[in-house]
Design an enzyme around this catalytic site. Structure first.
Site, mmCIF file in Angstrom:
data_model
loop_
_atom_site.group_PDB
_atom_site.id
_atom_site.type_symbol
_atom_site.label_atom_id
_atom_site.label_comp_id
_atom_site.label_asym_id
_atom_site.label_seq_id
_atom_site.Cartn_x
_atom_site.Cartn_y
_atom_site.Cartn_z
ATOM 1 N N LYS A 71 0.804 -1.227 0.000
ATOM 2 C CA LYS A 71 0.000 0.000 0.000
ATOM 3 C C LYS A 71 0.839 1.280 0.000
ATOM 4 O O LYS A 71 0.421 2.288 -0.560
ATOM 5 C CB LYS A 71 -0.968 0.002 1.199
ATOM 6 N N ASP A 108 -9.815 4.263 2.323
ATOM 7 C CA ASP A 108 -10.026 3.721 3.676
ATOM 8 C C ASP A 108 -10.741 4.722 4.582
ATOM 9 O O ASP A 108 -11.646 4.355 5.339
ATOM 10 C CB ASP A 108 -8.694 3.315 4.320
ATOM 11 N N GLY A 137 -1.277 1.963 10.154
ATOM 12 C CA GLY A 137 -1.798 2.413 8.860
ATOM 13 C C GLY A 137 -3.275 2.736 8.923
ATOM 14 O O GLY A 137 -3.745 3.738 8.364
ATOM 15 N N GLY A 246 -16.851 -3.099 12.393
ATOM 16 C CA GLY A 246 -15.859 -2.717 11.387
ATOM 17 C C GLY A 246 -16.068 -3.317 10.003
ATOM 18 O O GLY A 246 -15.365 -2.950 9.055
HETATM 19 P P1 ATR Z 1 -2.833 -1.472 10.613
HETATM 20 O O1 ATR Z 1 -2.436 -1.160 9.220
HETATM 21 O O2 ATR Z 1 -3.965 -2.451 10.723
HETATM 22 O O3 ATR Z 1 -3.068 -0.255 11.426
HETATM 23 P P2 ATR Z 1 -0.286 -1.798 11.965
HETATM 24 O O4 ATR Z 1 0.289 -0.654 11.215
HETATM 25 O O5 ATR Z 1 0.543 -3.025 12.155
HETATM 26 O O6 ATR Z 1 -1.606 -2.315 11.250
HETATM 27 O O7 ATR Z 1 -0.806 -1.272 13.390
HETATM 28 C C1 ATR Z 1 -1.324 -2.116 14.358
HETATM 29 C C2 ATR Z 1 -1.795 -1.279 15.545
HETATM 30 O O8 ATR Z 1 -2.212 -2.175 16.583
HETATM 31 C C3 ATR Z 1 -0.690 -0.419 16.163
HETATM 32 O O9 ATR Z 1 -1.279 0.717 16.728
HETATM 33 C C4 ATR Z 1 -0.141 -1.349 17.233
HETATM 34 O O10 ATR Z 1 0.547 -0.697 18.278
HETATM 35 P P3 ATR Z 1 2.151 -0.481 18.183
HETATM 36 O O11 ATR Z 1 2.358 0.691 17.285
HETATM 37 O O12 ATR Z 1 2.567 -0.225 19.590
HETATM 38 O O13 ATR Z 1 2.704 -1.761 17.624
HETATM 39 C C5 ATR Z 1 -1.410 -1.954 17.754
HETATM 40 N N1 ATR Z 1 -1.157 -3.219 18.453
HETATM 41 C C6 ATR Z 1 -0.914 -4.440 17.911
HETATM 42 N N2 ATR Z 1 -0.724 -5.366 18.875
HETATM 43 C C7 ATR Z 1 -0.840 -4.714 20.058
HETATM 44 C C8 ATR Z 1 -0.755 -5.113 21.441
HETATM 45 N N3 ATR Z 1 -0.517 -6.378 21.791
HETATM 46 N N4 ATR Z 1 -0.941 -4.167 22.392
HETATM 47 C C9 ATR Z 1 -1.198 -2.883 22.062
HETATM 48 N N5 ATR Z 1 -1.296 -2.450 20.774
HETATM 49 C C10 ATR Z 1 -1.118 -3.338 19.791
#
Ligand code: ATR
Length: 278
Positions: A71, A108, A137, A246
């Site tokens: 993306k 999005d 993202g 969602g």
């Molecule tokens: P997307 O494109 O779906 O947003 P991403 O860029 O991988 O995917 O982001 C995932 C989000 O979920 C992030 O905000 C991530 O927090 P971090 O920036 O600290 O990684 C959050 N996230 C994923 N697993 C998590 C966890 N176990 N606890 C808290 N936040 C989590």
């Protein structure tokens, strides 16, 4: 066959791509509307991405959706980029123009807003602060669309605080970063609450945010749609909040591409939701 009576082709490019719901969504619309056209999942590596994109228009493709991990990379390859794709920093919808040029857009944020507007017509993003959990993202698309829709303030929190701060620098003074361990506090007075983390998804960790400060006038939405009613939504509903799942965001983000490529308006209906959930 001349170019004008070619059967339009579209698809989704990612790697892996087998999990994508887009083929099911687009094929359902094509069938319901009785349109000629095909929608194909294409697993393309990063190394082959640009060559694939340059060749697809020659094969009769009118556009493609883009998913992980391409993306961001497609923005660099596009000849024209919409303002919202530039702001979000990624594209999910590419349209091949008649001269073969690539127009990159990101729908999005549109999908996010349209889902809330259609599902909760009484919701007014201007009526109070929004609280957003997550800074990945998906959160970027949510922030840009909430700002666009006139949210007066956006309280943002993320496990990794630096990512939230980077977003706040980019999106301006309306965005205020709060500490992840105090996420519950930012719900006080919030009109809109959005989970844009992957927590709450089947097989992932639980989102543990106390909802004591949440007013029942708030709208709560979760970008996670498996399960459809996440623990966050279930709790918010028990308080009396309006909740929006969602799945609608996924469906509405697909409508602009469908309309551009196949020339007819795509409707998001209960039938379509049922097809995608099956
Ligand atoms: P997307 O494109 O779906 O947003 P991403 O860029 O991988 O995917 O982001 C995932 C989000 O979920 C992030 O905000 C991530 O927090 P971090 O920036 O600290 O990684 C959050 N996230 C994923 N697993 C998590 C966890 N176990 N606890 C808290 N936040 C989590």
């Amino acid at each position: 066959m001349t170019a004008s009576n070619r059967i339009p082709l579209a698809g989704v490019i990612g790697s892996p791509v087998a999990h994508s719901k887009s083929p099911l969504i687009f094929r359902t619309w094509l069938r319901q509307l009785g349109l000629r056209g095909y929608y194909i999942p294409m697993d393309v590596s990063s190394a082959d991405l640009e060559a694939a994109l340059r060749n697809l228009p020659k094969l009769g493709f009118v556009g493609v959706n883009v998913t992980i991990p391409h993306k961001e990379a497609v923005l660099q390859m596009a000849d024209q980029v919409s303002d919202r794709a530039a702001l979000i920093g990624s594209a999910n919808t590419l349209t091949f123009l008649d001269d073969g040029r690539i127009y990159a857009d990101n729908t999005d944020g549109y999908g996010f807003l349209e889902n809330l507007r259609q599902t909760a017509p009484g919701w007014d993003p201007k009526s109070g602060p929004a609280a957003v959990l997550g800074a990945g993202g998906a959160a970027r698309a949510v922030l840009s669309s909430l700002i666009d829709a006139g949210a007066p303030e956006i309280r943002l929190t993320n496990r990794t605080r630096s990512r939230a701060e980077a977003l706040a620098r980019e999106f301006g003074t309306k965005v205020r970063v709060q500490d992840w361990v105090q996420a519950g506090n930012m719900l006080d007075g919030a009109a809109t609450v959005v989970n844009a983390t992957s927590l709450g998804m089947t097989g992932k960790g639980e989102l543990r945010v106390p909802l004591d400060a949440l007013a029942k006038t708030a709208l709560v939405t979760d970008l996670v749609y498996a399960p459809l009613e996440t623990p966050l939504l279930a709790q918010a509903r028990s308080i009396g909040c309006t909740t929006v799942d969602g799945l609608g965001m996924l469906l509405y983000q697909a409508t602009p591409g469908f309309e551009r490529w196949f020339g007819m308006k795509a409707e998001v209906t209960e039938d379509l939701r049922a097809v995608v959930l099956r």
